[in-house]
Every structure is written in C-alpha cells, then in structure tokens.
Enzyme design. Structure first.
Site, PDB file in Angstrom:
ATOM      1  N   SER A   3     -10.638   1.218   4.758  1.00 35.52           N
ATOM      2  CA  SER A   3      -9.560   0.156   6.129  1.00 35.52           C
ATOM      3  C   SER A   3      -8.775   2.011   6.056  1.00 35.52           C
ATOM      4  CB  SER A   3      -8.094  -0.617   5.230  1.00 35.52           C
ATOM      5  OG  SER A   3      -8.910  -1.650   4.688  1.00 35.52           O
ATOM      6  N   ARG A  27       0.374  -1.136  -0.095  1.00 31.79           N
ATOM      7  CA  ARG A  27      -0.220   0.094   0.134  1.00 31.79           C
ATOM      8  C   ARG A  27       0.628   1.227   0.032  1.00 31.79           C
ATOM      9  NH1 ARG A  27      -2.789  -3.712  -0.305  1.00 31.79           N
ATOM     10  NH2 ARG A  27      -4.292  -4.525   1.081  1.00 31.79           N
ATOM     11  N   GLU A  86      -3.830   4.210   6.833  1.00 28.71           N
ATOM     12  CA  GLU A  86      -3.568   3.613   5.498  1.00 28.71           C
ATOM     13  C   GLU A  86      -4.232   5.293   4.617  1.00 28.71           C
ATOM     14  OE1 GLU A  86      -4.545   0.251   3.751  1.00 28.71           O
ATOM     15  OE2 GLU A  86      -6.204   1.166   2.719  1.00 28.71           O
TER      16      GLU A  86
HETATM   17  P1  NAP Z   1     -10.353 -10.887   5.716  1.00 31.73           P
HETATM   18  O1  NAP Z   1     -10.578 -11.355   4.627  1.00 31.73           O
HETATM   19  O2  NAP Z   1     -11.070 -10.139   6.714  1.00 31.73           O
HETATM   20  O3  NAP Z   1      -8.454 -10.420   6.321  1.00 31.73           O
HETATM   21  C1  NAP Z   1      -7.909  -9.655   7.003  1.00 31.73           C
HETATM   22  C2  NAP Z   1      -7.083  -9.753   6.131  1.00 31.73           C
HETATM   23  O4  NAP Z   1      -6.171 -10.585   6.450  1.00 31.73           O
HETATM   24  C3  NAP Z   1      -6.867  -9.017   5.420  1.00 31.73           C
HETATM   25  O5  NAP Z   1      -6.398  -8.000   4.844  1.00 31.73           O
HETATM   26  C4  NAP Z   1      -5.219  -9.565   3.969  1.00 31.73           C
HETATM   27  O6  NAP Z   1      -4.214  -8.866   3.888  1.00 31.73           O
HETATM   28  C5  NAP Z   1      -4.841 -10.964   4.857  1.00 31.73           C
HETATM   29  N1  NAP Z   1      -5.149 -11.736   5.021  1.00 31.73           N
HETATM   30  C6  NAP Z   1      -6.586 -12.558   4.272  1.00 31.73           C
HETATM   31  N2  NAP Z   1      -5.830 -14.086   4.354  1.00 31.73           N
HETATM   32  C7  NAP Z   1      -5.117 -14.167   3.201  1.00 31.73           C
HETATM   33  C8  NAP Z   1      -4.225 -14.466   2.757  1.00 31.73           C
HETATM   34  N3  NAP Z   1      -4.132 -15.764   2.347  1.00 31.73           N
HETATM   35  N4  NAP Z   1      -2.800 -14.385   2.693  1.00 31.73           N
HETATM   36  C9  NAP Z   1      -2.161 -12.919   2.995  1.00 31.73           C
HETATM   37  N5  NAP Z   1      -3.317 -12.515   3.915  1.00 31.73           N
HETATM   38  C10 NAP Z   1      -4.341 -12.569   3.803  1.00 31.73           C
HETATM   39  O7  NAP Z   1     -10.388  -9.057   4.715  1.00 31.73           O
HETATM   40  P2  NAP Z   1     -11.048  -7.556   4.493  1.00 31.73           P
HETATM   41  O8  NAP Z   1     -10.618  -6.909   4.879  1.00 31.73           O
HETATM   42  O9  NAP Z   1     -12.518  -8.443   4.354  1.00 31.73           O
HETATM   43  O10 NAP Z   1     -10.245  -7.566   3.364  1.00 31.73           O
HETATM   44  C11 NAP Z   1      -9.924  -8.321   2.431  1.00 31.73           C
HETATM   45  C12 NAP Z   1     -10.045  -7.896   0.578  1.00 31.73           C
HETATM   46  O11 NAP Z   1      -9.690  -6.380   0.758  1.00 31.73           O
HETATM   47  C13 NAP Z   1      -8.842  -7.563   1.718  1.00 31.73           C
HETATM   48  O12 NAP Z   1      -7.085  -7.818   0.265  1.00 31.73           O
HETATM   49  C14 NAP Z   1      -8.336  -6.171   1.872  1.00 31.73           C
HETATM   50  O13 NAP Z   1      -6.615  -5.102   1.870  1.00 31.73           O
HETATM   51  C15 NAP Z   1      -8.796  -5.364   0.894  1.00 31.73           C
HETATM   52  N6  NAP Z   1      -9.269  -4.070   0.500  1.00 31.73           N
HETATM   53  C16 NAP Z   1      -8.389  -2.609  -0.099  1.00 31.73           C
HETATM   54  C17 NAP Z   1      -8.371  -1.417   0.653  1.00 31.73           C
HETATM   55  C18 NAP Z   1      -7.450  -1.414   0.022  1.00 31.73           C
HETATM   56  O14 NAP Z   1      -6.673  -0.436  -0.571  1.00 31.73           O
HETATM   57  N7  NAP Z   1      -7.528   0.002   0.559  1.00 31.73           N
HETATM   58  C19 NAP Z   1      -9.792  -1.779   1.527  1.00 31.73           C
HETATM   59  C20 NAP Z   1     -10.610  -2.533   1.733  1.00 31.73           C
HETATM   60  C21 NAP Z   1     -10.033  -4.115   1.157  1.00 31.73           C
HETATM   61  P3  NAP Z   1      -4.600  -7.938   2.512  1.00 31.73           P
HETATM   62  O15 NAP Z   1      -4.887  -6.510   3.152  1.00 31.73           O
HETATM   63  O16 NAP Z   1      -2.026  -7.849   2.750  1.00 31.73           O
HETATM   64  O17 NAP Z   1      -4.996  -8.723   1.860  1.00 31.73           O
END
Ligand code: NAP
Length: 338
Positions: free
Chosen positions: A237, A165, A334
């Site tokens: 986020s 990010r 972020e």
């Molecule tokens: P989630 O499924 O509840 O998981 C929580 C966190 O665990 C995520 O943020 C993700 O990190 C990490 N994670 C889950 N499975 C993983 C795997 N197999 N390998 C590595 N890391 C893993 O997540 P959530 O909050 O609903 O978000 C889902 C995805 O949407 C995430 O990738 C999140 O980053 C993304 N998202 C991004 C933004 C943004 O870019 N601003 C905003 C909202 C959501 P990572 O964040 O590193 O993927």
C-alpha cells in the site's frame, strides 16, 4: 559477524527495485560489533537510515549517509503458561517465516498478518496491520538501540505509542532508535478473526476454520491482488487509508453513496479506503513514465521496469492532487520516501 560496505547498490535491497546507492552500509547480527562500528562511523555521518528488507521504502536518490541493516536472527521463548507464550525475536528475522513458525508451534494471533513482506524490525515501526488485526495487539516489548548514544533499552507497548500504521519510531526525534528485537505475547488458544468481508467470503463454505485455513486464505487473497515484488517492483500500500470526521464522511456519501467506509478505532471518525478513492478518480492502471498504479489494486504503485524514484514520487503527487481536487482529502504516504 559485521560487514561494512562502501558505495553499496540498493536496487536489490528494497522491493521497489529502483537503482540507488548508499555511501556506507553496515550489516550485522552482533550487537557489540554494531556498537563498535557505530563509534567509528557516526563521527563521519550525520544522516543515517535503518533498513530492514526494504518493503516500505522509496529511494528518490542516492543516500549520502550511513545505512544500518540489523540482521539479528535470534529467537527464544521467554515465558510460557497455559494461555500465553512470550517469544523474543531478532529484528533481522523474516516476518512471514516467524508467523508460520509460531503457528506451527500452536501459538496464535498472527494468522491474519500472514504474507506481509518485511522483517521483524519493521513490524513495530509500521505497526503492520491487515484483515482486522495489527501488530500492536501482540507486541509486549521492543528492545531499542539509540544509535546516537549507543545505549539500549526496552519499551513497553504503551511507550511505543502505537497508532494506525504508526508508532513513536516513525517520529523524527526517534529516527535514531534502531529496533534490535521484539517480544510478542501470543495465545495458546486459536480465536478466528474473520470479520473482514473478503476473508469471510473466502472461508464461507467451511463450518470449522483452522488456523492454517485462515493463513492459506489470506495468502491466497493477498496473492490474487498484490503484485509479487520479485516480478513487479512495489512497496505494498503506497498511501494510508484516510481517517475523516463523520461530517466529512456524510457529505461525501451524499455525492458517492457507494463509498465504502468503516468506523475508525476511536469510533467517532471514519476510515475510507484510499484504494477506492484512487479507483473512483479513474486512476486504476494509470501510468506515468515507467511508474504506474497497479491494475488489480489501486493502492499499490508499481515500477513497470526501469522507473526512477523520481517518477514514482511524481506519480504519487499527481494522485494526491487528483484526490484532493475531487474529494477534498489529502492522502498521506504510508511508504517512507527518501
Ligand atoms: P480491501 O478488502 O479492499 O478493503 C479496503 C480497505 O477497507 C482496507 O484497507 C481496510 O482497512 C478497510 N476495511 C475492509 N473491511 C473492513 C472492516 N470490516 N473493518 C474495518 N476496515 C475494513 O483491502 P485491501 O487493500 O485488499 O487490503 C486487505 C488488508 O490487507 C487490509 O487490512 C490492508 O490494510 C492490509 N494490507 C496492509 C498492508 C500494510 O500493512 N502495509 C499492505 C497491504 C495490505 P485497513 O487497511 O485499516 O485494514
């Protein structure tokens, strides 16, 4: 076309929906108009801010400098062969419409980034990422305008210094670099990336997964836990997921054996979901004045209506203090706080 707006209201120009004003806001889809106007405006203002669709920003107060909204809507194919296509896309295009457009043409790679709010210009700055992919994997080059000198240049992916990010565009020294267009190199072959559990679970009943299945699954999952900014102000986020040493992770796991953890990109460190930490600290759904922690996803801070930027910032600080005290981890925002 160029518009130069004085004392412009920012409430509808960012997704937190918090009242604030800018001294001057320039909005343009023409490169030469932008440079001409900057010649006139820059001597008057020392402080400036580049604003896309405002999906990752929190205004704590009015902005006394110059805001520039690049609205370049160009889109063209630069190169194409059997395996890849290179597309040049203007900073002002909406990201999710671009994802859908590229998939409709049979060009893949961006499916897992479906539904992320914001414009193309913000994509390399934040190196947006979701569900196991990040923009850096698909960005070939970025065209930048240095607002101070009025010069423009292309930067390759290495020069952009993409991180989690993060990119060179987030550093203070490079805050005068405006992203004007981005070249993406996409694949003509679809390779599903369903390693994130939530996605795999959603698609579990299907033997064969199409690109549109992945897109629809991601839109549904996001829609089920992320608030729609048109209804509840938010910036997605609010904090980055902290990356800690493996020793820190091991000692936390002794106290919290159920703590989710993933190996970070460099594999030696460990990524811990910030949302889990906030929830574990008992703050999911917590409210501070008119700001709150979203009840379905603790990583998202929301404007319950009439929140000030100050109230959201106070809430963010309170969360940081609680997480530091309980887990010894400092959560980094972020979201850009102005
Ligand atoms: P989630 O499924 O509840 O998981 C929580 C966190 O665990 C995520 O943020 C993700 O990190 C990490 N994670 C889950 N499975 C993983 C795997 N197999 N390998 C590595 N890391 C893993 O997540 P959530 O909050 O609903 O978000 C889902 C995805 O949407 C995430 O990738 C999140 O980053 C993304 N998202 C991004 C933004 C943004 O870019 N601003 C905003 C909202 C959501 P990572 O964040 O590193 O993927």
């Amino acid at each position: 076309m160029i518009q130069v707006l004085q004392n412009e209201a920012l409430k509808d120009r960012h997704t937190f929906g918090i009242p604030a004003r800018s001294a001057v806001l320039i909005e343009t889809d023409e490169y030469s108009d932008l440079l001409d106007e900057l010649d006139k405006q820059l001597p008057k203002y020392h402080d400036f801010l580049i604003l896309g669709e405002g999906s990752n920003i929190l205004f704590q107060k009015d902005f006394s400098g110059l805001i520039i909204h690049p609205d370049n809507q160009e889109i063209k194919i630069i190169d194409q062969n059997r395996q890849t296509v290179t597309i040049e896309a203007g900073a002002g295009l909406n990201w999710d419409q671009f994802v859908e457009w590229s998939m409709n043409h049979g060009w893949y790679g961006l499916e897992n980034l479906s539904g992320i709010p914001g414009s193309i210009g913000a994509v390399p700055v934040q190196n947006i990422g979701a569900y196991g992919t990040e923009a850096a994997e698909w960005i070939d080059e970025v065209m930048v305008i240095d607002l101070k000198s009025g010069t423009s240049f292309w930067m390759n992916d290495n020069q952009c210094q993409f991180g989690y990010r993060d990119s060179i565009f987030k550093t203070k020294e490079q805050s005068a670099w405006l992203v004007w267009k981005v070249r993406f190199r996409l694949s003509t072959e679809f390779r599903p990336n369903v390693r994130y559990q939530a996605l795999a679970d959603y698609l579990t009943s299907q033997d064969e997964v199409s690109p549109n299945d992945v897109r629809q699954a991601i839109l549904a999952i996001r829609g089920s836990k992320l608030p729609d900014p048109a209804k509840i102000g938010n910036a997605g986020s609010f904090f980055k997921n902290p990356i800690v040493s493996s020793e820190t992770a091991s000692s936390l796991l002794e106290n919290y054996p159920d703590m989710p953890h993933y190996s970070a990109i460099n594999r030696k460190e460990v990524k811990i979901p910030a949302g889990w930490l906030i929830e574990k600290a008992g703050l999911k759904g917590y409210r501070h004045k008119n700001a709150g922690v979203y009840r379905k996803q603790a990583l998202v801070l929301v404007n319950h209506g009439n929140a000030s930027g100050q109230e959201v910032a106070e809430l963010a600080e309170y969360i940081q203090d609680k997480i530091k005290a309980q887990f010894g981890i400092l959560l980094e925002p972020e979201v850009r706080i102005i």
